[in-house]
Design a protein around this motif. Sequence first.
Motif, PDB file in Angstrom:
ATOM      1  N   ASP A 298       0.576  -1.006  -0.211  1.00 54.74           N
ATOM      2  CA  ASP A 298      -0.219  -0.118   0.070  1.00 54.74           C
ATOM      3  C   ASP A 298       1.014   1.027   0.187  1.00 54.74           C
ATOM      4  OD1 ASP A 298      -2.690  -1.347   0.291  1.00 54.74           O
ATOM      5  OD2 ASP A 298      -2.768  -1.099   1.952  1.00 54.74           O
ATOM      6  N   ALA A 299       1.841   1.448   0.223  1.00 54.63           N
ATOM      7  CA  ALA A 299       2.662   2.625   0.768  1.00 54.63           C
ATOM      8  C   ALA A 299       4.010   2.135   0.280  1.00 54.63           C
ATOM      9  CB  ALA A 299       3.734   2.593   2.163  1.00 54.63           C
ATOM     10  N   ARG A 300       4.373   1.004  -1.230  1.00 55.18           N
ATOM     11  CA  ARG A 300       5.517   1.117  -1.964  1.00 55.18           C
ATOM     12  C   ARG A 300       5.448   0.488  -3.033  1.00 55.18           C
ATOM     13  NH1 ARG A 300       9.362  -2.800   0.630  1.00 55.18           N
ATOM     14  NH2 ARG A 300       7.407  -3.449   0.853  1.00 55.18           N
ATOM     15  N   TRP A 301       5.584   1.751  -4.340  1.00 49.78           N
ATOM     16  CA  TRP A 301       5.353   1.615  -5.835  1.00 49.78           C
ATOM     17  C   TRP A 301       6.607   1.838  -6.484  1.00 49.78           C
ATOM     18  CZ3 TRP A 301       0.745   1.234  -6.494  1.00 49.78           C
ATOM     19  CH2 TRP A 301       0.033   1.116  -5.795  1.00 49.78           C
ATOM     20  N   VAL A 302       7.307   1.051  -7.423  1.00 43.24           N
ATOM     21  CA  VAL A 302       7.980   1.263  -8.743  1.00 43.24           C
ATOM     22  C   VAL A 302       8.259   1.676  -9.711  1.00 43.24           C
ATOM     23  CG1 VAL A 302      10.428  -0.302  -9.266  1.00 43.24           C
ATOM     24  CG2 VAL A 302       9.407  -0.506  -7.328  1.00 43.24           C
ATOM     25  N   SER A 303       8.167   2.646 -10.364  1.00 47.59           N
ATOM     26  CA  SER A 303       8.036   2.988 -12.182  1.00 47.59           C
ATOM     27  C   SER A 303       9.758   2.487 -12.004  1.00 47.59           C
ATOM     28  CB  SER A 303       7.605   4.596 -12.397  1.00 47.59           C
ATOM     29  OG  SER A 303       9.056   5.450 -11.304  1.00 47.59           O
ATOM     30  N   SER A 304       9.263   2.408 -13.390  1.00 42.70           N
ATOM     31  CA  SER A 304      10.664   1.912 -14.114  1.00 42.70           C
ATOM     32  C   SER A 304      10.420   2.208 -15.430  1.00 42.70           C
ATOM     33  CB  SER A 304      10.576   0.441 -15.461  1.00 42.70           C
ATOM     34  OG  SER A 304      10.747  -0.286 -13.960  1.00 42.70           O
ATOM     35  N   ASN A 305      11.985   3.438 -15.319  1.00 41.73           N
ATOM     36  CA  ASN A 305      11.594   4.518 -16.684  1.00 41.73           C
ATOM     37  C   ASN A 305      12.894   4.435 -17.153  1.00 41.73           C
ATOM     38  OD1 ASN A 305      10.008   6.805 -14.816  1.00 41.73           O
ATOM     39  ND2 ASN A 305      10.718   5.666 -13.819  1.00 41.73           N
ATOM     40  N   ARG A 306      12.982   4.729 -18.965  1.00 39.11           N
ATOM     41  CA  ARG A 306      13.349   4.861 -19.543  1.00 39.11           C
ATOM     42  C   ARG A 306      14.597   6.342 -20.070  1.00 39.11           C
ATOM     43  NH1 ARG A 306      15.531   0.907 -24.020  1.00 39.11           N
ATOM     44  NH2 ARG A 306      13.310   0.009 -23.260  1.00 39.11           N
ATOM     45  N   LEU A 307      15.760   6.329 -19.662  1.00 39.52           N
ATOM     46  CA  LEU A 307      15.765   7.884 -20.507  1.00 39.52           C
ATOM     47  C   LEU A 307      16.646   7.871 -21.645  1.00 39.52           C
ATOM     48  CD1 LEU A 307      15.286   7.883 -17.580  1.00 39.52           C
ATOM     49  CD2 LEU A 307      17.216   9.999 -16.994  1.00 39.52           C
ATOM     50  N   GLU A 308      16.837   8.621 -22.502  1.00 39.73           N
ATOM     51  CA  GLU A 308      17.232   8.907 -23.973  1.00 39.73           C
ATOM     52  C   GLU A 308      17.816   9.849 -23.708  1.00 39.73           C
ATOM     53  OE1 GLU A 308      16.265   5.886 -26.434  1.00 39.73           O
ATOM     54  OE2 GLU A 308      15.227   5.471 -26.201  1.00 39.73           O
ATOM     55  N   GLY A 309      19.389  10.412 -24.324  1.00 34.85           N
ATOM     56  CA  GLY A 309      19.591  11.469 -24.268  1.00 34.85           C
ATOM     57  C   GLY A 309      21.828  11.615 -24.789  1.00 34.85           C
ATOM     58  N   ASP A 310      22.110  12.867 -24.503  1.00 30.02           N
ATOM     59  CA  ASP A 310      23.185  12.848 -25.155  1.00 30.02           C
ATOM     60  C   ASP A 310      24.282  12.817 -23.548  1.00 30.02           C
ATOM     61  OD1 ASP A 310      22.708  14.918 -23.159  1.00 30.02           O
ATOM     62  OD2 ASP A 310      23.909  16.443 -25.177  1.00 30.02           O
ATOM     63  N   PHE A 311      23.892  11.978 -23.035  1.00 27.54           N
ATOM     64  CA  PHE A 311      24.104  11.407 -21.182  1.00 27.54           C
ATOM     65  C   PHE A 311      26.023  10.814 -21.516  1.00 27.54           C
ATOM     66  CE2 PHE A 311      20.812   9.986 -20.789  1.00 27.54           C
ATOM     67  CZ  PHE A 311      20.762   8.272 -20.515  1.00 27.54           C
ATOM     68  N   PRO A 312      26.585   9.932 -20.720  1.00 35.64           N
ATOM     69  CA  PRO A 312      27.486   8.919 -21.197  1.00 35.64           C
ATOM     70  C   PRO A 312      26.251   7.365 -21.711  1.00 35.64           C
ATOM     71  CG  PRO A 312      28.665  10.761 -19.721  1.00 35.64           C
ATOM     72  CD  PRO A 312      27.512  10.982 -19.691  1.00 35.64           C
ATOM     73  N   GLY A 313      26.858   6.920 -22.746  1.00 34.06           N
ATOM     74  CA  GLY A 313      25.928   5.659 -22.623  1.00 34.06           C
ATOM     75  C   GLY A 313      25.142   6.203 -23.868  1.00 34.06           C
ATOM     76  N   GLY A 314      24.326   7.255 -23.764  1.00 37.26           N
ATOM     77  CA  GLY A 314      22.980   7.446 -24.393  1.00 37.26           C
ATOM     78  C   GLY A 314      21.736   7.362 -23.835  1.00 37.26           C
ATOM     79  N   VAL A 315      21.426   6.142 -23.233  1.00 38.56           N
ATOM     80  CA  VAL A 315      19.994   5.292 -22.970  1.00 38.56           C
ATOM     81  C   VAL A 315      20.483   4.702 -21.493  1.00 38.56           C
ATOM     82  CG1 VAL A 315      18.967   3.237 -22.942  1.00 38.56           C
ATOM     83  CG2 VAL A 315      19.843   4.615 -24.894  1.00 38.56           C
ATOM     84  N   ALA A 316      19.237   5.083 -20.404  1.00 40.33           N
ATOM     85  CA  ALA A 316      19.696   4.110 -19.942  1.00 40.33           C
ATOM     86  C   ALA A 316      17.914   3.845 -18.771  1.00 40.33           C
ATOM     87  CB  ALA A 316      20.232   5.728 -17.860  1.00 40.33           C
ATOM     88  N   GLU A 317      18.179   2.494 -18.538  1.00 37.74           N
ATOM     89  CA  GLU A 317      16.763   2.545 -17.678  1.00 37.74           C
ATOM     90  C   GLU A 317      16.885   2.537 -16.017  1.00 37.74           C
ATOM     91  OE1 GLU A 317      14.877  -1.315 -19.349  1.00 37.74           O
ATOM     92  OE2 GLU A 317      14.826  -0.806 -21.083  1.00 37.74           O
ATOM     93  N   LEU A 318      16.229   2.768 -16.023  1.00 36.80           N
ATOM     94  CA  LEU A 318      16.493   3.550 -14.220  1.00 36.80           C
ATOM     95  C   LEU A 318      15.010   2.936 -13.397  1.00 36.80           C
ATOM     96  CD1 LEU A 318      17.650   6.668 -14.336  1.00 36.80           C
ATOM     97  CD2 LEU A 318      18.950   4.746 -13.728  1.00 36.80           C
ATOM     98  N   ALA A 319      15.309   2.783 -11.942  1.00 32.91           N
ATOM     99  CA  ALA A 319      13.909   1.724 -11.678  1.00 32.91           C
ATOM    100  C   ALA A 319      13.811   3.127 -10.388  1.00 32.91           C
ATOM    101  CB  ALA A 319      14.292   0.379  -9.792  1.00 32.91           C
ATOM    102  N   TYR A 320      12.770   3.761  -9.587  1.00 30.14           N
ATOM    103  CA  TYR A 320      12.606   4.872  -8.944  1.00 30.14           C
ATOM    104  C   TYR A 320      11.647   3.891  -8.001  1.00 30.14           C
ATOM    105  CZ  TYR A 320      13.149   8.568 -12.467  1.00 30.14           C
ATOM    106  OH  TYR A 320      14.331   9.466 -13.237  1.00 30.14           O
TER     107      TYR A 320
END
Length: 117
Positions: free
Chosen positions: A79-101
């Motif tokens: 009831d209190a804990r949730w996870v969102s999976s997010n894909r970031l794409e851009g001009d940072f090193p590696g260019g793509v990252a999948e992060l869990a929030y």
Amino acid sequence: MTTPISISPGQLPATIRGFLAAHAARDTETALRAFAPTAMVADQGQTFRGTDEILVFLREAGAEFSYTTELIGAQRVDDARWVSSNRLEGDFPGGVAELAYRFTLDGDLIAELIIAP
């Protein structure tokens, strides 16, 4: 230990959906309103406590890069804990990252956010 249950991103609590939208739009003031006054954010080995420090995090995290964010998945832990999976794409090193929030809510506010690969 509770096993997370996959849900559609639209089933995330409104507080989390609002934060994610504001954060992706780099609307720091709106994103900050999602946090409890004593909240904590952990990202890239740094911890930010309280809304003053979280505001610094929101303004500075990734500010040197251009990137897009896509919500690609979600889970309900309890009831209190949730996870969102997010894909970031851009001009940072590696260019793509999948992060869990990983969110912990206290009522309708974010008490804790841990961002990790």
